[in-house]
Design a protein around this motif. Structure first.
Motif, PDB file in Angstrom:
ATOM      1  N   PRO A 254       7.722  -8.757 -14.007  1.00 55.85           N
ATOM      2  CA  PRO A 254       6.423  -8.195 -13.428  1.00 55.85           C
ATOM      3  C   PRO A 254       6.591  -7.264 -12.352  1.00 55.85           C
ATOM      4  N   GLU A 255       7.443  -7.837 -11.284  1.00 56.57           N
ATOM      5  CA  GLU A 255       7.945  -6.873 -10.179  1.00 56.57           C
ATOM      6  C   GLU A 255       8.046  -5.524 -10.358  1.00 56.57           C
ATOM      7  N   GLN A 256       8.559  -5.161 -11.622  1.00 51.44           N
ATOM      8  CA  GLN A 256       8.959  -3.867 -11.978  1.00 51.44           C
ATOM      9  C   GLN A 256       7.817  -3.043 -11.933  1.00 51.44           C
ATOM     10  N   ALA A 257       6.521  -3.799 -12.407  1.00 51.73           N
ATOM     11  CA  ALA A 257       5.437  -2.974 -12.495  1.00 51.73           C
ATOM     12  C   ALA A 257       5.035  -2.054 -11.393  1.00 51.73           C
ATOM     13  N   ILE A 258       5.102  -3.091 -10.135  1.00 51.52           N
ATOM     14  CA  ILE A 258       4.481  -2.348  -8.865  1.00 51.52           C
ATOM     15  C   ILE A 258       5.775  -1.463  -8.164  1.00 51.52           C
ATOM     16  N   LEU A 259       6.752  -1.806  -8.602  1.00 48.28           N
ATOM     17  CA  LEU A 259       7.904  -0.934  -8.146  1.00 48.28           C
ATOM     18  C   LEU A 259       7.751   0.359  -8.740  1.00 48.28           C
ATOM     19  N   GLY A 260       7.645   0.473 -10.282  1.00 48.65           N
ATOM     20  CA  GLY A 260       7.288   1.490 -11.183  1.00 48.65           C
ATOM     21  C   GLY A 260       6.191   2.281 -10.758  1.00 48.65           C
TER      22      GLY A 260
ATOM     23  N   ILE B 261      17.419   0.157  -0.108  1.00 50.17           N
ATOM     24  CA  ILE B 261      18.018  -0.188  -1.062  1.00 50.17           C
ATOM     25  C   ILE B 261      17.440  -1.058  -2.281  1.00 50.17           C
ATOM     26  N   TYR B 262      16.060  -0.910  -2.096  1.00 46.74           N
ATOM     27  CA  TYR B 262      15.218  -1.104  -3.113  1.00 46.74           C
ATOM     28  C   TYR B 262      15.340  -0.275  -4.459  1.00 46.74           C
ATOM     29  N   PHE B 263      15.733   1.264  -4.159  1.00 51.25           N
ATOM     30  CA  PHE B 263      15.826   2.002  -5.222  1.00 51.25           C
ATOM     31  C   PHE B 263      17.325   2.798  -5.476  1.00 51.25           C
TER      32      PHE B 263
ATOM     33  N   TYR C 283      -3.838   0.526  -3.563  1.00 52.88           N
ATOM     34  CA  TYR C 283      -4.278  -0.400  -2.503  1.00 52.88           C
ATOM     35  C   TYR C 283      -4.312  -1.577  -3.177  1.00 52.88           C
ATOM     36  N   GLU C 284      -3.763  -2.549  -2.452  1.00 54.38           N
ATOM     37  CA  GLU C 284      -3.355  -4.091  -2.858  1.00 54.38           C
ATOM     38  C   GLU C 284      -3.215  -5.043  -1.541  1.00 54.38           C
ATOM     39  N   PRO C 285      -3.453  -6.177  -1.897  1.00 53.70           N
ATOM     40  CA  PRO C 285      -3.372  -7.097  -0.722  1.00 53.70           C
ATOM     41  C   PRO C 285      -1.578  -7.153  -0.518  1.00 53.70           C
ATOM     42  N   SER C 286      -1.375  -7.566   0.750  1.00 49.62           N
ATOM     43  CA  SER C 286       0.095  -7.688   1.035  1.00 49.62           C
ATOM     44  C   SER C 286       0.756  -8.759   0.373  1.00 49.62           C
ATOM     45  N   HIS C 287       0.024  -9.874  -0.048  1.00 51.95           N
ATOM     46  CA  HIS C 287       0.429 -11.164  -0.804  1.00 51.95           C
ATOM     47  C   HIS C 287       0.640 -10.954  -2.072  1.00 51.95           C
TER      48      HIS C 287
HETATM   49  C1  IPM Z   1       5.404  -6.448  -1.495  1.00 49.74           C
HETATM   50  C2  IPM Z   1       6.210  -7.342  -2.414  1.00 49.74           C
HETATM   51  C3  IPM Z   1       6.843  -6.786  -3.288  1.00 49.74           C
HETATM   52  C4  IPM Z   1       8.160  -5.862  -2.553  1.00 49.74           C
HETATM   53  C5  IPM Z   1       7.465  -7.299  -4.744  1.00 49.74           C
HETATM   54  C6  IPM Z   1       6.437  -8.081  -5.211  1.00 49.74           C
HETATM   55  C7  IPM Z   1       8.343  -6.468  -5.487  1.00 49.74           C
HETATM   56  O1  IPM Z   1       7.156  -8.306  -1.769  1.00 49.74           O
HETATM   57  O2  IPM Z   1       4.760  -5.612  -1.802  1.00 49.74           O
HETATM   58  O3  IPM Z   1       5.905  -6.785  -0.106  1.00 49.74           O
HETATM   59  O4  IPM Z   1       9.260  -6.445  -2.328  1.00 49.74           O
HETATM   60  O5  IPM Z   1       7.840  -4.787  -2.177  1.00 49.74           O
END
Ligand code: IPM
Ligand code: MG
Length: 366
Positions: free
Chosen positions: A82-88, A134-136, A275-279
């Motif tokens: 699932p995390e790949q969705a936000i990273l993508g 390092i994320y990408f 726009y997203e919550p940080s959690h």
């Molecule tokens: C954030 C989250 C994300 C990140 C995860 C869900 C990939 O922790 O937005 O801070 O590491 O960037």
């Protein structure tokens, strides 16, 4: 104005629902379209970021995002998690500038794990670079070590890297943001050890020459982590790389009482944003109706301000949030003795009522 609504997984659906209701009472003639993302999209379409969702996000004027992830997907290959969705989304939409304001509301001073006098009036802005580091960085993966401490052993590796233009553009964002605040930027690095962050520090210093009216200080990330809990009010704008920003923004969130209070904006070079919550998706409390929707509601306010040019509407939401807090309503994450514990939906109801100008009914204290 078209908004893509991507609720995602876990509490994502519950909190986004409340933010959409709040937007609904503002009479802004917003067009919304909802799509699956994260684990929910994987279940339905076999991919966490289906083409149709990416297309919708690209076509929209702004994106309201909930959260993604669930432990049950941890065994999937990385590309399908699932995390790949936000990273993508961050990568494909070029959302390189992440704003994470950490604001301690007066009423929540006692909800913080820090002494009230340390956090009262806290107002800092973390600006996290969001598409590099390092994320990408490539290459990354697993292999057999040819050198190091254990040649021949299995090893894993990632690549930390930043190019000059990537650092320059985020530095400009930070200095410009600082001009609208108290004109002070702290650039967080690890220049004492890492080549990448010596370069970061050098480039930020060069860009600073164009902003003589803004004060720049450099701080190592370990020290910054300590100073954030020692004397957080000494900071104003903090600019840092993707990974340090990930870590420090969670830390900063706790200063405000709860990570359930922290909104965020991720912008591209033209100011279009997600726009997203940080959690995160908080699978442990998902479906229970107890998640705090305020970070998402405040993210919707940021969306109106940054991407949709509706500052008055953003003000109305932010004032409404203050009003419900002043009325004593608290989700469990921010609850304390003498305040009224409410669930996700009741909190949404209260903000909707306050935005509509109605008085907020508090129920019996629990
Ligand atoms: C954030 C989250 C994300 C990140 C995860 C869900 C990939 O922790 O937005 O801070 O590491 O960037
Ligand atoms: Mg994070």
């Amino acid at each position: 104005m078209k908004i893509a609504i991507l609720p995602g997984d876990g509490i994502g659906t519950e909190i986004v629902e409340q933010a959409v209701r709040v937007l609904g009472v503002l009479d802004l003639r917003l067009e919304t379209e909802t799509a699956l993302v994260g684990g929910a999209a994987y279940e339905a379409h076999g991919h966490p970021l289906p083409d149709s969702t990416l297309k919708l996000a690209k076509a929209a004027d702004a994106i309201l995002f909930g959260a993604v992830g669930d432990w049950k997907y941890d065994k999937l290959e990385r590309a399908l998690r699932p995390e790949q969705a936000i990273l993508g989304l961050r990568k494909h939409l070029g959302l390189f500038a992440n704003f994470r304001p950490a604001l301690c509301y007066e009423q929540l001073t006692h909800a913080s794990s820090l002494k009230p006098e340390l956090v009262a009036g806290l107002d800092i802005l973390i600006i996290r670079e969001l598409t590099g580091d390092i994320y990408f960085g490539q290459p990354r993966g697993r292999r057999t070590a040819v050198d190091g401490h254990f040649p021949g052993a299995e090893e894993a590796f990632d690549t930390m890297r930043y190019s000059r233009p990537e650092i320059e553009r985020i530095a400009h964002v930070a200095f410009q943001a600082a001009r609208k605040r108290s004109k002070k930027v702290t650039s967080v690095d690890k220049a004492n050890v890492l080549e990448t962050f010596q370069f970061w520090k050098d480039v930020v210093t060069e860009v600073h020459a164009q902003y003589p009216d803004v004060e720049l200080e450099h701080m190592y990330v370990d020290n910054a982590a300590m100073q954030l809990v020692r004397a957080p009010k000494k900071f104003d704008v903090v600019v840092t790389g993707n990974m340090f920003g990930d870590i420090l923004s969670d830390e900063a969130a706790m200063l405000t009482g709860s990570i359930g209070m922290l909104p965020s904006a991720s912008l591209d070079k033209a100011g279009k944003g997600l726009y997203e919550p940080s959690h995160g998706s908080a699978p442990d409390i998902a479906g229970k109706g107890v998640a705090n929707p305020l970070a998402t509601i405040l993210s919707a306010a940021m969306m109106l301000r940054f991407s949709l040019n509706r500052p008055a509407a953003a003000d109305r939401i932010e004032h409404a949030v203050k009003a419900v807090l002043a009325a004593g309503l608290r989700t469990p994450d921010i609850w304390s003795e003498g305040t009224t514990k409410v669930g996700t939906r009741e909190m949404g109801d209260a903000v909707v009522a306050a935005v509509a100008g109605k008085t907020i009914a508090t129920k019996t204290k629990s």
